[in-house]
Design a protein around this motif. Structure first.
Motif, short mmCIF file in Angstrom:
data_model
loop_
_atom_site.label_atom_id
_atom_site.label_comp_id
_atom_site.label_asym_id
_atom_site.label_seq_id
_atom_site.Cartn_x
_atom_site.Cartn_y
_atom_site.Cartn_z
N SER A 184 0.83 -1.22 0.00
CA SER A 184 0.00 0.00 0.00
C SER A 184 0.86 1.26 0.00
O SER A 184 0.55 2.26 0.65
CB SER A 184 -0.96 0.01 1.18
OG SER A 184 -1.82 -1.10 1.14
N VAL A 185 1.97 1.22 -0.76
CA VAL A 185 2.87 2.35 -0.88
C VAL A 185 2.74 2.94 -2.28
O VAL A 185 2.81 2.21 -3.27
CB VAL A 185 4.34 1.94 -0.62
CG1 VAL A 185 5.28 3.12 -0.87
CG2 VAL A 185 4.49 1.43 0.80
N SER A 186 2.54 4.26 -2.36
CA SER A 186 2.46 4.95 -3.64
C SER A 186 3.70 5.80 -3.84
O SER A 186 4.32 6.26 -2.87
CB SER A 186 1.22 5.84 -3.70
OG SER A 186 0.04 5.08 -3.54
N ILE A 187 4.07 6.04 -5.09
CA ILE A 187 5.20 6.89 -5.40
C ILE A 187 4.79 7.91 -6.46
O ILE A 187 3.73 7.80 -7.07
CB ILE A 187 6.42 6.08 -5.89
CG1 ILE A 187 6.08 5.30 -7.18
CG2 ILE A 187 6.90 5.13 -4.81
CD1 ILE A 187 7.28 4.59 -7.79
N ASP A 188 5.64 8.92 -6.66
CA ASP A 188 5.36 9.96 -7.65
C ASP A 188 5.59 9.44 -9.07
O ASP A 188 6.29 8.44 -9.28
CB ASP A 188 6.26 11.17 -7.41
CG ASP A 188 5.82 11.98 -6.19
OD1 ASP A 188 4.61 12.08 -5.97
OD2 ASP A 188 6.71 12.49 -5.48
N ALA A 189 5.03 10.16 -10.02
CA ALA A 189 5.28 9.90 -11.44
C ALA A 189 5.77 11.20 -12.08
O ALA A 189 5.40 12.30 -11.65
CB ALA A 189 4.01 9.42 -12.13
N ARG A 226 19.15 20.38 -24.86
CA ARG A 226 19.14 21.77 -25.29
C ARG A 226 18.78 22.74 -24.16
O ARG A 226 18.98 23.94 -24.28
CB ARG A 226 18.15 21.95 -26.44
CG ARG A 226 18.56 21.19 -27.69
CD ARG A 226 17.59 21.42 -28.84
NE ARG A 226 17.99 20.68 -30.03
CZ ARG A 226 18.90 21.11 -30.92
NH1 ARG A 226 19.50 22.26 -30.74
NH2 ARG A 226 19.19 20.37 -31.97
N ILE A 227 18.20 22.20 -23.08
CA ILE A 227 17.76 23.08 -21.98
C ILE A 227 18.96 23.38 -21.10
O ILE A 227 19.59 22.46 -20.54
CB ILE A 227 16.64 22.41 -21.17
CG1 ILE A 227 15.45 22.11 -22.08
CG2 ILE A 227 16.23 23.30 -19.99
CD1 ILE A 227 14.36 21.29 -21.41
N GLY A 228 19.27 24.65 -20.95
CA GLY A 228 20.42 25.05 -20.14
C GLY A 228 20.08 25.13 -18.66
O GLY A 228 18.97 24.82 -18.23
N SER A 229 21.04 25.62 -17.88
CA SER A 229 20.86 25.71 -16.44
C SER A 229 20.07 26.98 -16.09
O SER A 229 19.95 27.90 -16.89
CB SER A 229 22.20 25.75 -15.73
OG SER A 229 22.99 26.81 -16.20
N GLN A 250 8.72 17.22 -16.93
CA GLN A 250 9.89 16.59 -16.33
C GLN A 250 10.50 15.56 -17.27
O GLN A 250 11.74 15.44 -17.36
CB GLN A 250 9.49 15.94 -15.00
CG GLN A 250 9.20 16.94 -13.89
CD GLN A 250 8.62 16.27 -12.65
OE1 GLN A 250 7.88 15.29 -12.75
NE2 GLN A 250 8.97 16.80 -11.50
N GLU A 251 9.66 14.81 -17.96
CA GLU A 251 10.17 13.84 -18.95
C GLU A 251 10.97 14.57 -20.03
O GLU A 251 12.07 14.13 -20.41
CB GLU A 251 8.99 13.08 -19.59
CG GLU A 251 8.34 12.05 -18.69
CD GLU A 251 9.09 10.73 -18.72
OE1 GLU A 251 10.19 10.67 -19.31
OE2 GLU A 251 8.57 9.76 -18.16
N ASP A 252 10.41 15.67 -20.53
CA ASP A 252 11.11 16.43 -21.58
C ASP A 252 12.45 16.94 -21.07
O ASP A 252 13.46 16.91 -21.79
CB ASP A 252 10.25 17.62 -22.02
CG ASP A 252 9.03 17.18 -22.83
OD1 ASP A 252 9.03 16.03 -23.31
OD2 ASP A 252 8.09 17.98 -22.96
#
Length: 418
Positions: free
Chosen positions: A397-402, A415-418, A407-409
């Protein structure tokens, strides 16, 4: 036709198998899925594994998927005769296993399971695969692939690959993240100390426990021994692992330095003569020797036997006392074999739930995947390991984030800088 000790033990075996099954929710879910999908229809499986209640859960899962299974024991002292009886008499497996059988009988059982003409082989220490490639090459023709459950077995398989000897693909189930975490670290850590306490009834608090090897098994042992109040000394040959042990607060020494001070010695290396004659000669009166590596070669039992002037067998169950010429007594547990299986019941069922879930899903995957695999050692697909972890979390009965789409991108773009 099976070869078991006593078929009348089947009723007791069924009760214990069902008790273990309560703590194996992931394997139960896979068994239900297999019963619907039948991914192993017509597949013949030969297995050389510890014949325990937890292994029974795996065998029943493979059968639910349509497989016929022949099972031999991977260690004579780990066989639970009531479980062997239940599998043979109530669950329809061919079982060749008797507790305490001699070396000749052990290998005779391995030959029997191979003679069923398996498509898949499941091994726990590489004895099944080794026998196929040495004594029974005539039976190699039907074997499509295999799985290996132990570090010792994987080491042997890699040696076979280096020599060009391995004739079919084998998946190193031992090397999955879920197996290492649950089986090696938490399982071995708890069950080894359980076996030592059952065999000796010794108080571990205040004792100096010397652990040879700081892999996953050694780490789990060290953590639990420290938790019970022991002073823990680690011996290692790997500088990275030794450094890890030091940074976790453990004393690290060569075995020659640790030998005179240890009260309990535990080997978990996968190598031979880790405790040798010189170490034995330096040990204090009453030192306890235990092995939780796969084979009975880590403690030099032959040297111990040669050094002893008297041997008191079974001073307690699974404990033999060797008396040296100066009167010192060294206590060897489980004949130098796996102390957690010979003197206790092995890993808790909740631990083997993870390992055998990996094994079952890998078997189903291999039915079709073997055609694209070279005769080599292969990893379990990451998606199988992840699925087992997800099923385990859900059962708790433990859930985690997705991850969100953004965030996937971010994780997949340079190409995404800091």
């Amino acid at each position: 036709m099976s070869d078991i000790a006593d078929g009348s033990l089947a009723y007791e075996g069924v009760k214990r198998i069902e008790w273990a099954d309560r703590s194996m929710p992931v394997l139960r879910q896979i068994r239900e899925r297999f019963a619907d999908e039948r991914p192993l229809d017509g597949v013949r499986v030969a297995a050389c594994m510890h014949v325990t209640t937890e292994t029974a859960g795996l065998i029943r899962t493979l059968q639910a998927g349509g497989a016929s299974v022949a099972l031999a024991s991977s260690n004579p002292l780990s066989t639970q005769d009531d479980v062997a009886a239940a599998l043979a008499e109530e669950f329809g497996a061919q079982v060749f296993a008797r507790a305490g059988i001699d070396r000749e009988g052990y290998y005779a059982h391995i030959h029997r399971v191979l003679e069923t003409g398996p498509d898949l082989v499941l091994d726990d220490g590489c004895d099944l695969v080794n026998t196929l490639h040495t004594d029974r090459e005539d039976l190699l023709g039907t074997v499509k692939a295999g799985c290996e459950q132990t570090t010792t077995g994987v080491i042997r398989l890699h040696q076979m690959v280096q020599e060009g000897a391995l004739r079919f693909p084998v998946v190193a189930v031992n090397d999955t993240a879920t197996k290492h975490m649950f089986d090696n670290r938490y399982g071995t850590g708890q069950s080894t100390l359980d076996g030592i306490v059952r065999a000796t009834n010794t108080l571990l608090a205040g004792k100096t426990i010397v652990i040879a090897g700081f892999g996953y098994c050694g780490r789990g042992l060290a953590e639990r021994a420290r938790g019970l109040g022991a002073r823990v000394v680690i011996t290692e040959i790997d500088p990275v692992k030794a450094l890890d042990a030091v940074l976790q607060g453990f004393t690290v020494q060569p075995m020659a330095e640790a030998a005179p001070h240890g009260d309990v010695f535990i080997t978990v290396t996968g190598n031979r003569d880790v405790v040798n004659a010189d170490h034995l000669a330096a040990m204090k009166d009453g030192a306890i020797l235990a092995n939780s590596g796969h084979f009975d070669v880590e403690i030099d039992v032959r040297a111990l036997d040669a050094m002893a002037v008297r041997v008191h067998r079974n001073v307690r169950p699974q404990a033999d006392e060797y008396v040296l010429d100066d009167g010192r007594r060294l206590v060897l547990l489980a004949e130098g074999r796996l102390v957690n299986l010979a003197a206790a019941e092995g890993h808790p069922a909740a631990v083997m739930d993870m390992s055998f879930a990996d094994q079952a899903l890998t078997c189903a995957w291999l039915v079709t995947a073997h055609e694209g695999l070279a005769p080599a050692v292969h990893d379990v697909p990451a998606e199988i390991d992840g699925e087992v972890a997800r099923l385990k979390l859900a059962s708790m009965s433990v859930s985690i984030d997705a991850l969100t789409p953004d965030q996937e991108d971010y994780l997949h773009s340079w190409r995404i800088g800091s």
